[in-house]
Write a protein that holds these residues in place. Sequence first.
Motif, PDB file in Angstrom:
ATOM      1  N   THR A 117       0.830  -1.205   0.000  1.00  0.00           N
ATOM      2  CA  THR A 117       0.000   0.000   0.000  1.00  0.00           C
ATOM      3  C   THR A 117       0.864   1.256   0.000  1.00  0.00           C
ATOM      4  O   THR A 117       0.648   2.186  -0.798  1.00  0.00           O
ATOM      5  N   TYR A 118       1.858   1.289   0.901  1.00  0.00           N
ATOM      6  CA  TYR A 118       2.759   2.452   0.960  1.00  0.00           C
ATOM      7  C   TYR A 118       3.485   2.630  -0.372  1.00  0.00           C
ATOM      8  O   TYR A 118       3.542   3.742  -0.930  1.00  0.00           O
ATOM      9  N   THR A 119       4.037   1.538  -0.900  1.00  0.00           N
ATOM     10  CA  THR A 119       4.803   1.624  -2.138  1.00  0.00           C
ATOM     11  C   THR A 119       3.921   2.061  -3.300  1.00  0.00           C
ATOM     12  O   THR A 119       4.329   2.876  -4.145  1.00  0.00           O
ATOM     13  N   THR A 120       2.707   1.549  -3.350  1.00  0.00           N
ATOM     14  CA  THR A 120       1.787   1.914  -4.433  1.00  0.00           C
ATOM     15  C   THR A 120       1.433   3.396  -4.375  1.00  0.00           C
ATOM     16  O   THR A 120       1.423   4.087  -5.411  1.00  0.00           O
ATOM     17  N   PHE A 121       1.128   3.889  -3.183  1.00  0.00           N
ATOM     18  CA  PHE A 121       0.833   5.317  -3.050  1.00  0.00           C
ATOM     19  C   PHE A 121       2.026   6.164  -3.486  1.00  0.00           C
ATOM     20  O   PHE A 121       1.867   7.197  -4.151  1.00  0.00           O
ATOM     21  N   LEU A 127       4.240   9.435 -10.110  1.00  0.00           N
ATOM     22  CA  LEU A 127       3.792   9.478 -11.507  1.00  0.00           C
ATOM     23  C   LEU A 127       2.934  10.709 -11.772  1.00  0.00           C
ATOM     24  O   LEU A 127       3.078  11.379 -12.811  1.00  0.00           O
ATOM     25  N   ILE A 128       2.032  11.014 -10.843  1.00  0.00           N
ATOM     26  CA  ILE A 128       1.204  12.215 -11.006  1.00  0.00           C
ATOM     27  C   ILE A 128       2.089  13.464 -11.002  1.00  0.00           C
ATOM     28  O   ILE A 128       1.869  14.398 -11.788  1.00  0.00           O
ATOM     29  N   ALA A 144      -0.239  15.492  -6.134  1.00  0.00           N
ATOM     30  CA  ALA A 144       0.827  14.524  -5.873  1.00  0.00           C
ATOM     31  C   ALA A 144       1.386  14.684  -4.464  1.00  0.00           C
ATOM     32  O   ALA A 144       1.682  13.687  -3.782  1.00  0.00           O
ATOM     33  N   MET A 145       1.520  15.908  -4.005  1.00  0.00           N
ATOM     34  CA  MET A 145       2.057  16.161  -2.665  1.00  0.00           C
ATOM     35  C   MET A 145       1.109  15.639  -1.581  1.00  0.00           C
ATOM     36  O   MET A 145       1.543  15.100  -0.561  1.00  0.00           O
ATOM     37  N   VAL A 146      -0.201  15.789  -1.796  1.00  0.00           N
ATOM     38  CA  VAL A 146      -1.169  15.288  -0.828  1.00  0.00           C
ATOM     39  C   VAL A 146      -1.194  13.762  -0.836  1.00  0.00           C
ATOM     40  O   VAL A 146      -1.318  13.122   0.213  1.00  0.00           O
ATOM     41  N   LEU A 147      -1.068  13.171  -2.022  1.00  0.00           N
ATOM     42  CA  LEU A 147      -1.143  11.714  -2.146  1.00  0.00           C
ATOM     43  C   LEU A 147       0.073  11.015  -1.552  1.00  0.00           C
ATOM     44  O   LEU A 147      -0.030   9.894  -1.054  1.00  0.00           O
ATOM     45  N   GLY A 148       1.217  11.661  -1.577  1.00  0.00           N
ATOM     46  CA  GLY A 148       2.444  11.033  -1.098  1.00  0.00           C
ATOM     47  C   GLY A 148       2.387  10.664   0.382  1.00  0.00           C
ATOM     48  O   GLY A 148       1.998  11.482   1.208  1.00  0.00           O
ATOM     49  N   PRO A 149       2.792   9.430   0.757  1.00  0.00           N
ATOM     50  CA  PRO A 149       2.704   8.970   2.145  1.00  0.00           C
ATOM     51  C   PRO A 149       4.001   9.120   2.922  1.00  0.00           C
ATOM     52  O   PRO A 149       4.157   8.512   3.975  1.00  0.00           O
ATOM     53  N   GLY A 179      10.866   3.547  -0.702  1.00  0.00           N
ATOM     54  CA  GLY A 179       9.656   4.120  -1.269  1.00  0.00           C
ATOM     55  C   GLY A 179       9.967   5.144  -2.341  1.00  0.00           C
ATOM     56  O   GLY A 179       9.355   5.129  -3.430  1.00  0.00           O
ATOM     57  N   PHE A 180      10.912   6.028  -2.058  1.00  0.00           N
ATOM     58  CA  PHE A 180      11.290   7.024  -3.059  1.00  0.00           C
ATOM     59  C   PHE A 180      11.933   6.358  -4.274  1.00  0.00           C
ATOM     60  O   PHE A 180      11.668   6.758  -5.427  1.00  0.00           O
ATOM     61  N   LEU A 181      12.765   5.336  -4.053  1.00  0.00           N
ATOM     62  CA  LEU A 181      13.399   4.655  -5.180  1.00  0.00           C
ATOM     63  C   LEU A 181      12.353   3.992  -6.073  1.00  0.00           C
ATOM     64  O   LEU A 181      12.468   4.022  -7.307  1.00  0.00           O
ATOM     65  N   ALA A 182      11.327   3.387  -5.458  1.00  0.00           N
ATOM     66  CA  ALA A 182      10.268   2.751  -6.246  1.00  0.00           C
ATOM     67  C   ALA A 182       9.523   3.783  -7.085  1.00  0.00           C
ATOM     68  O   ALA A 182       9.272   3.576  -8.287  1.00  0.00           O
ATOM     69  N   GLY A 183       9.149   4.904  -6.459  1.00  0.00           N
ATOM     70  CA  GLY A 183       8.449   5.949  -7.199  1.00  0.00           C
ATOM     71  C   GLY A 183       9.290   6.550  -8.300  1.00  0.00           C
ATOM     72  O   GLY A 183       8.804   6.789  -9.422  1.00  0.00           O
TER      73      GLY A 183
END
Length: 324
Positions: A117-121, A127-128, A144-149, A179-183
Amino acid sequence: MLSLRISVPADLTDDVLAVLEGADQVTGLAVMRGASVIPPGDVVTADVAREGANPVIEALRGLGVHREGAIRVEPVETWLSRPAFDAEAEAPGASADAVVWTEVGNRAYADSELNWTYTTFMVLATLIAGIAIVLDSPILVIGAMVLGPEFGPIAALGVALVRRKGQLFAIAARTLVLGFLAGMAATFVAGVAGRVFGWVTYEDIVGERPNTAFIYTPDRWSFIVAVIAAAAGVLSVTSARTGGLSGVFISVTTVPAAANVSLGAAFAAWHEVTGSLAQLGLNLTGMAVAGWATLALQRAVWSRVPARRVTMLRRRPVVGRPPE
């Protein structure tokens, strides 16, 4: 006001009751003998003023209740009780200012867990942000800033430093980095694909972007905003008033900077990469340091509240209208 529900082995029940009966902040104490199946034993319930909860919970932990049973702590939104009102009035400090460290610690561990869930968000938010950069859209940047966890593990770093929990620090740092690397990896792939299909051009990345130029141009104000926003975010978390968190997410440029790093790499626009990395590092550092400093200040101030509160109570009556 907090509600405690304690499942305890029968041989510890009397010790638990002694702790709760000896605390002035505890009311509504009840025991149900033999009601607990796992562990075999009793169930004890009590209400405790939020600002007096830490010593009570620590005393229960000292008995080993959490190792052999369970301590459940829940907020009570609405209550009517004269004894409870008196307990809150006599407790040190104010309920809104109280930091229940068990509550904060549990939330820090939960928010720092690296899961799908964290990684997907994080991937979706990045991407956004990448699309926002291509379109030079400030609205999408905000989304995008609001969506980021990412604020959860950033706040957990401060908790880990203040509470000296090395394991929590390692978990939060790992979640934040991966998480940042995945995004960033997902956005890099999307950027390369957009370049191949002709949907995104080099000019879209390096051209004039008046609405999103702040993403790759860090300055002293970036750091100042990150510090202020992180302090506000930590206060929202510790006071359980999460309404201010949306403002925190919108204020700090982390996810958009990460997205710009990926797009810059995809198009070999290295000045975009370096500027965005500087922005990302500046914001993450400012937020982590501010989170630690805010929690440390709260702990230092709260440790001095009880004696001052008692002195004030001796000098004047309690202000406020008790329930009829």
